[in-house]
Scaffold this active site. Structure first.
Site, PDB file in Angstrom:
ATOM      1  N   ALA A 117     -20.193 -12.847 -37.225  1.00 51.36           N
ATOM      2  CA  ALA A 117     -20.616 -11.466 -36.989  1.00 51.36           C
ATOM      3  C   ALA A 117     -21.109 -11.309 -35.563  1.00 51.36           C
ATOM      4  CB  ALA A 117     -21.712 -11.068 -37.973  1.00 51.36           C
ATOM      5  N   ASP A 118     -20.963 -10.102 -35.056  1.00 50.15           N
ATOM      6  CA  ASP A 118     -21.501  -9.761 -33.743  1.00 50.15           C
ATOM      7  C   ASP A 118     -21.907  -8.290 -33.766  1.00 50.15           C
ATOM      8  OD1 ASP A 118     -21.815 -10.890 -30.882  1.00 50.15           O
ATOM      9  OD2 ASP A 118     -21.006  -8.882 -30.597  1.00 50.15           O
ATOM     10  N   THR A 119     -23.073  -8.001 -33.192  1.00 50.63           N
ATOM     11  CA  THR A 119     -23.618  -6.641 -33.207  1.00 50.63           C
ATOM     12  C   THR A 119     -23.893  -6.175 -31.789  1.00 50.63           C
ATOM     13  OG1 THR A 119     -24.670  -7.049 -35.353  1.00 50.63           O
ATOM     14  CG2 THR A 119     -25.502  -5.182 -34.075  1.00 50.63           C
TER      15      THR A 119
ATOM     16  N   LYS B 231     -16.440 -16.389 -33.060  1.00 54.78           N
ATOM     17  CA  LYS B 231     -17.573 -17.151 -33.591  1.00 54.78           C
ATOM     18  C   LYS B 231     -17.197 -17.851 -34.892  1.00 54.78           C
ATOM     19  CE  LYS B 231     -21.217 -14.246 -31.633  1.00 54.78           C
ATOM     20  NZ  LYS B 231     -22.348 -13.343 -31.963  1.00 54.78           N
TER      21      LYS B 231
END
Length: 185
Positions: free
Chosen positions: A66-68, A51
């Site tokens: 960021a990725d969650t 990203k």
């Protein structure tokens, strides 16, 4: 220093404003469906990198990706539920159990890369079927990993957490602040 957040998430924008007064938010066009990584920690780290890389334009920008995900007690990765039945399955699987929320974060600045993962343990109380359906009917689950927002109506599901509350919302504020302070020097 110009700061660019590779996300349009309103929660991530809100949380990043705790660190930076000014920044731009840009949606990454990276296609997450092409990623087949099975390890949850490596998955969020890789997705955060992709990203950030997709929106990086100039080396003098600090780009944050960021990725969650939510990781079930059975080690299944729960992203954003596409429909009510998937949301129900996720919340039922988390009911009465501890699960883990992982956020991968990538910083890109002046040709350097820093990627890390923050983890928070979340403990749900046992949920009644009607509570789950009431929550699903609220519409809240459909833009959140694991099908719930700890900062919203699902707050009543959480008995306790061990780790960063903001990580569960989608951005580990303290870890990110410390990383930025060390990274951009």
């Amino acid at each position: 220093m110009e700061v660019l957040l590779a996300s349009k998430s309103p929660r991530r924008r809100q949380l990043l404003s705790l660190i930076f007064e000014q920044f731009q938010s840009v949606t990454s066009d990276f296609d997450e469906s092409t990623v087949t990584e099975n390890d949850p920690e490596e998955l969020v780290k890789y997705l955060s990198f992709c990203k950030a890389s997709a929106v990086s334009e100039r080396k003098e920008q600090l780009v944050i990706g960021a990725d969650t995900v939510v990781v079930s007690p059975e080690n299944k990765v729960f992203g954003i539920p596409p429909d009510e039945s998937v949301a129900y399955g996720m919340l039922r699987a988390l009911s009465g159990k501890k699960h883990q929320v992982m956020t991968g974060v990538t910083l890109l600045y002046q040709g350097k890369v820093l990627t890390f993962c923050s983890k928070t343990d979340v403990y749900f109380r046992s949920l009644e079927e009607e509570e789950i359906w009431d929550y699903i009917r609220s519409g809240e689950p459909f833009d959140k990993a694991g099908g719930y927002g700890i900062q919203g109506k699902a707050a009543i599901f959480v008995e306790k957490i061990d780790g960063d509350f903001y990580n569960v919302m989608g951005l580990p504020v303290t870890d990110l602040y410390i990383a930025v302070q060390q990274f951009v020097r």
